[in-house]
Design an enzyme around this catalytic site. Structure first.
Site, PDB file in Angstrom:
ATOM      1  N   HIS A  52      27.111  44.001  -3.286  1.00  0.00           N
ATOM      2  CA  HIS A  52      26.783  42.675  -3.827  1.00  0.00           C
ATOM      3  C   HIS A  52      27.025  41.664  -2.702  1.00  0.00           C
ATOM      4  O   HIS A  52      27.986  41.800  -1.946  1.00  0.00           O
ATOM      5  CB  HIS A  52      27.721  42.441  -5.011  1.00  0.00           C
ATOM      6  CG  HIS A  52      27.642  41.116  -5.706  1.00  0.00           C
ATOM      7  ND1 HIS A  52      26.516  40.344  -5.790  1.00  0.00           N
ATOM      8  CD2 HIS A  52      28.610  40.444  -6.409  1.00  0.00           C
ATOM      9  CE1 HIS A  52      26.790  39.255  -6.498  1.00  0.00           C
ATOM     10  NE2 HIS A  52      28.035  39.285  -6.879  1.00  0.00           N
ATOM     11  N   ASP A  95      32.686  36.451  -2.303  1.00  0.00           N
ATOM     12  CA  ASP A  95      34.010  37.022  -2.591  1.00  0.00           C
ATOM     13  C   ASP A  95      34.079  38.503  -2.212  1.00  0.00           C
ATOM     14  O   ASP A  95      35.172  39.054  -2.072  1.00  0.00           O
ATOM     15  CB  ASP A  95      34.423  36.815  -4.055  1.00  0.00           C
ATOM     16  CG  ASP A  95      33.358  37.198  -5.049  1.00  0.00           C
ATOM     17  OD1 ASP A  95      32.167  37.086  -4.729  1.00  0.00           O
ATOM     18  OD2 ASP A  95      33.716  37.623  -6.170  1.00  0.00           O
ATOM     19  N   ASP A 154      31.186  43.825  -9.788  1.00  0.00           N
ATOM     20  CA  ASP A 154      31.754  42.853 -10.726  1.00  0.00           C
ATOM     21  C   ASP A 154      31.886  43.401 -12.151  1.00  0.00           C
ATOM     22  O   ASP A 154      32.764  42.949 -12.906  1.00  0.00           O
ATOM     23  CB  ASP A 154      30.881  41.591 -10.766  1.00  0.00           C
ATOM     24  CG  ASP A 154      31.110  40.689  -9.561  1.00  0.00           C
ATOM     25  OD1 ASP A 154      32.254  40.605  -9.079  1.00  0.00           O
ATOM     26  OD2 ASP A 154      30.128  40.072  -9.110  1.00  0.00           O
ATOM     27  N   HIS A 169      37.074  43.335  -8.943  1.00  0.00           N
ATOM     28  CA  HIS A 169      38.180  42.408  -9.240  1.00  0.00           C
ATOM     29  C   HIS A 169      39.125  43.078 -10.228  1.00  0.00           C
ATOM     30  O   HIS A 169      38.685  43.720 -11.185  1.00  0.00           O
ATOM     31  CB  HIS A 169      37.679  41.115  -9.903  1.00  0.00           C
ATOM     32  CG  HIS A 169      36.767  40.292  -9.057  1.00  0.00           C
ATOM     33  ND1 HIS A 169      37.187  39.611  -7.938  1.00  0.00           N
ATOM     34  CD2 HIS A 169      35.447  40.034  -9.175  1.00  0.00           C
ATOM     35  CE1 HIS A 169      36.162  38.962  -7.403  1.00  0.00           C
ATOM     36  NE2 HIS A 169      35.087  39.215  -8.128  1.00  0.00           N
TER      37      HIS A 169
HETATM   38 FE1  FEO Z   1      29.610  38.195  -8.132  1.00  0.00          FE
HETATM   39 FE2  FEO Z   1      32.865  38.926  -7.679  1.00  0.00          FE
HETATM   40  O1  FEO Z   1      31.191  38.299  -7.208  1.00  0.00           O
END
Ligand code: FEO
Length: 395
Positions: free
Chosen positions: A79, A83, A164, A225
């Protein structure tokens, strides 16, 4: 620091304990977050995703303590959002010719942001990359949540690197779903879904079905995350399927802003009446000017009915309510009902504007709402209670 997850797969990401806002100022992260990056060592070594740019040097230095950077054979960019890709320029400075595996759309997003012409290797769903005894299988996942998004799956170890999807903004030292506070974990998971993935629920459902059709064993889900799902990873998949189907609980949420307390008094009367009239109904009340908007969005996500109120000001509505309507318009909630309320002193346009905004955000508006002139007296509060009772059949 790195954490061995299993079979020479290491977490080599960054824990951001102090992050309190994400996506600029758009998303509150009360519990910090992590930028998860994974190192897969086999006969060949692959690095999956990196970290946010402000941590680039720290990330690369830490990575170099786990592996000689020259021994990284493949870089996978699931992605292009900063981040996860922000440390790529720093990493690629050390290994400039290493192939970067990503989707065609990720080439666009990475080039568009970093203006670098790395050795991109475009992959599609079903393409495989041999690491020796194991392979990475690539699975495109467009609009979950950017056009460039993909997952990859590690054969032999049965790990899905889901980027994500299935993530949570939750910083922790333990990194596993079974070792963190379960209330915090699920609160962050549902908030993440409500605020980021709601617009893509149909695609979430389809992608899960597509993955299930591949009949691949699943031992671990490694999102980009928060914690790794190692204990019954299917529990979060099942939960996503439920959330994707226009989720709702037995809840009404009352959201308002008020200049001098009149609209607030209406909100109280509405909430108290509904709580008294419908046993078992959860009724939650928020002043949107004072409450974190992402937390309120999460409550709306869980609700059957939203009551939204504002004083009328300058022939319109209070700015916090207007901003909240815009937030909901973007998310496009489905299968939810709503009604407007609010006080006014003379012109009173607020009620209609809220109703129009709710319709524009995809809500089924139950009635024209309830409006009170100046501060409601006993009779005015009775009208609010009567209005609340009129909503009971919709619950
Ligand atoms: Fe869509 Fe954690 O970035």
């Amino acid at each position: 620091m790195s954490i061995m997850l299993k079979d020479n797969v290491h977490w080599v990401g960054v824990t951001d304990w102090s992050l309190r806002k994400f996506h600029g100022e758009e998303y509150s992260t009360h519990r910090g977050s992590t930028y998860n990056s994974y190192l897969v060592q086999d006969e060949k070594t692959a690095l999956i995703d990196t970290a946010w740019g402000p941590f680039a040097r720290q990330y690369v230095e830490n990575l170099a303590r786990t592996v000689d950077l020259d021994r990284i054979d493949f870089v996978v960019a699931n992605h292009g959002e900063p981040d996860h890709s922000g440390a790529l320029p720093e990493l690629m400075r050390h290994i400039p010719n290493r192939p970067v595996y990503c989707t065609a759309n990720a080439v666009k997003s990475l080039k568009g942001q970093y203006h670098a012409d790395w050795n991109f290797q475009v992959v599609k769903t079903g393409d495989r990359l041999s690491l020796g005894s194991r392979e990475l299988i690539f699975i495109e996942a467009p609009m979950l949540h950017w056009p460039d998004t993909m997952f990859c799956y590690l054969t032999g170890s049965s790990i899905l690197f889901s980027n994500d999807a299935f993530g949570q903004h939750l910083a922790s030292e333990t990194m596993y779903n079974d070792l963190v506070d379960q209330c915090e974990l699920w609160q962050e998971a549902i908030k993440y879904y409500a605020n980021i993935l709601t617009p893509f629920s149909r695609l979430v459902e389809k992608k899960i079905m597509d993955f299930a059709a591949l009949s691949l064993p699943l031992d671990m889900i490694c999102p980009s995350h928060g914690v790794v799902w190692r204990d019954n990873p299917m529990q979060v998949v099942a939960q996503y399927l439920e959330w994707a189907k226009d989720y709702q609980e037995n809840q009404v949420t009352v959201v308002y802003d008020s200049m001098w307390g009149a609209t607030r008094a209406m909100a109280d009367a509405l909430a108290q009446t509904l709580a008294a009239e419908v046993p078992g109904l959860a009724v939650k009340v928020f002043n949107i000017a004072k409450q974190d908007k992402n937390d309120v969005i999460t409550e709306v996500f869980k609700s059957k009915v939203l009551l939204l109120g504002s004083s009328t000001i300058n022939r319109g509505i209070l700015s916090a309510v207007a901003a909240f309507l815009e937030e909901m318009r973007g998310l496009g909630f489905k299968n939810k009902k709503a009604a407007a309320f609010g006080s006014y002193g003379w012109s009173g346009e607020g009620l209609r504007q809220i109703s129009e905004g709710l319709k524009g955000a995809g809500f089924e508006v139950l009635s024209e709402g309830v409006r009170e002139l100046w501060k409601p007296d006993a009779a005015g509060l009775d009208r609010c209670r009567e209005f609340a009772r009129s909503l009971v059949p919709a619950l």
